[in-house]
Scaffold this active site. Structure first.
Site, mmCIF file in Angstrom:
data_model
loop_
_atom_site.group_PDB
_atom_site.id
_atom_site.type_symbol
_atom_site.label_atom_id
_atom_site.label_comp_id
_atom_site.label_asym_id
_atom_site.label_seq_id
_atom_site.Cartn_x
_atom_site.Cartn_y
_atom_site.Cartn_z
ATOM 1 C CB THR A 56 62.802 27.975 37.817
ATOM 2 O OG1 THR A 56 61.989 26.873 38.214
ATOM 3 C CG2 THR A 56 64.263 27.631 38.030
ATOM 4 C CE LYS B 271 30.907 66.781 24.841
ATOM 5 N NZ LYS B 271 31.515 65.676 25.591
ATOM 6 C CB SER C 284 35.667 68.343 23.002
ATOM 7 O OG SER C 284 35.591 68.476 21.596
ATOM 8 C CB SER C 285 40.370 68.114 19.976
ATOM 9 O OG SER C 285 39.543 67.377 19.080
ATOM 10 C CB SER D 90 61.747 23.561 45.669
ATOM 11 O OG SER D 90 61.208 23.525 44.359
ATOM 12 C CB THR D 91 61.292 27.363 41.961
ATOM 13 O OG1 THR D 91 62.613 27.797 41.654
ATOM 14 C CG2 THR D 91 60.286 28.304 41.306
ATOM 15 C CG ASN D 92 58.212 23.609 42.376
ATOM 16 O OD1 ASN D 92 58.466 24.489 41.556
ATOM 17 N ND2 ASN D 92 58.388 22.324 42.115
ATOM 18 C CB THR E 173 13.137 51.593 38.852
ATOM 19 O OG1 THR E 173 11.826 52.002 38.451
ATOM 20 C CG2 THR E 173 13.251 51.730 40.370
#
Length: 389
Positions: free
Chosen positions: A97, A319, A313-314, A135-137, A182
């Site tokens: 609404t 990497k 990586s830090s 209507s909102t509905n 697999t």
């Protein structure tokens, strides 16, 4: 400031606000996400109001000068004006609404200005004129379907481009032999092109599922008004409003066969969400395969070399991690979680109405948008640049 009143009481609004008392109450009552309604949802609400004004004028229930002002206000908003006046959170109580009234109030105030009045004068009334025969509905779920149709088109376009990229890789590596596996163990030889082709075909099935479920979004309950009995809507309005809307948005919309059913049950959104989740799962499986086959490079498989996108990586500067497949999989997690929320929202409706469509739409729109971005990112920043080792 100006003061506006409703059945609850009075509230102060900025003089230059096009929204009204109900929009302001919603802003105060529902600080859920910190976000605003999706722009496509705003568009959808506004184009429905335009279609309704045209239909009501055609039916002889709305004065031509008021209809003209409403239509002009809608066109301005659809053209990009007054977007900052849509202030309600997408997750809200009241079955939508507040979203509907936010549109009604903004359009009514702008139409009032067009007719020579001032903000708050209500020469055009948000309920009596802009919301006439609605209507909102029926407005809110119809708007949700229009927005979802637009986002689904964008998702399908992104998935189709990803399929084409996989097809190109299948063609490029038609004669490159690799080892099929697999259960992560060596199995028998195959061509690398066959692997890419299988990925493309899996996504083709996903696209077809989305297309099939998308067809349900064309059926609207617009005209149902409160519970599906069309109370407060004239026969002339009911006979033309959906056709007018279909022409405005360029979609093959039609009125649902059973408006009471269509107002009670938003299961079409569960169907599209399930199809989107399925696509996300398949896309994530492909991304996981890419991560596995690119593992290494020294101590892993490294059959595929993914394009390096950023350091991973830090503390290990050289990497390079498979960041694009990783983000695609995280997008799939988000979509799967949203599907659970959507399922719960669809189930939670009671009797003649489902009150939980706001969170349903919030999650569905996020899923459609995030997966489209994931497909584009996967294609542009990973698949197109893959090289066979």
């Amino acid at each position: 400031m100006r003061t506006e009143h409703d059945s609850i009481g009075s509230i102060n609004l900025p003089d230059n606000a096009y929204y009204g008392v109900q929009s302001m109450r919603a802003k105060e009552n529902f600080p859920m996400t910190g976000q605003l309604m999706h722009p496509y949802m705003v568009d959808s609400l506004v184009v429905i109001k335009k279609a309704a004004a045209i239909a009501n004028q055609r039916a002889g229930t709305l004065k031509p000068e008021i209809a003209t002002a409403i239509i002009r206000a809608c066109d301005e908003i659809l053209g990009g004006k007054l977007r900052d006046q849509f202030i309600v959170d997408p997750i809200q109580g009241g079955a939508g609404t507040s979203a509907n009234m936010n549109a009604n109030e903004v359009i009514a105030n702008r139409a009032t200005e067009i007719m020579g009045g001032k903000l708050g004068d209500m020469l055009v009334h948000p309920n009596d004129h802009v919301n006439m025969a609605q209507s909102t509905n029926d407005v809110f779920p119809s708007a949700g379907k229009l927005a979802a149709l637009r986002m689904t088109e964008e998702l399908l376009d992104s998935v189709d481009k990803l399929i084409n990229a996989l097809d190109r890789k299948a063609e490029e590596y038609t004669h490159v032999i690799k080892l099929g596996r697999t259960q992560l163990q060596d199995a028998v030889p195959m061509f690398l092109g066959q692997e890419f082709k299988a990925h493309a075909n899996a996504l083709r099935r996903c696209a077809m599922r989305i297309l099939r479920s998308r067809n349900e979004l064309f059926d609207l309950n617009l005209g149902a008004t409160a519970i599906g009995t069309s109370i407060n809507a004239s026969q002339g309005y009911l006979e033309c409003v959906v056709d007018i809307l279909a022409d405005l948005v360029g979609q093959p919309l039609k009125a649902a066969d059973d408006l009471i059913d269509a107002t009670q049950n938003p299961d079409s959104f569960a169907a599209i969400s399930a199809a989107v989740k399925n696509c996300a799962l398949v896309m994530s499986k492909i991304a996981n395969d890419m991560r596995l086959l690119s593992s290494g490079p020294c101590g892993g498989i490294e059959e595929l070399q993914l394009p390096p996108r950023q350091h991973g990586s830090s503390i290990m500067p050289g990497k390079i991690n498979p960041v694009i497949p990783e983000v695609v999989t995280q997008a799939a997690f988000l979509v799967a979680g949203n599907d659970v929320t959507i399922s719960m929202a669809v189930e939670a409706g009671q009797l003649e109405l489902n009150a939980f469509e706001p969170v349903l739409f919030y999650c569905l729109f996020e899923s459609l948008q995030v997966l489209a971005h994931a497909a584009d990112t996967f294609r542009e920043r990973c698949i197109d640049g893959i090289v066979a080792n």
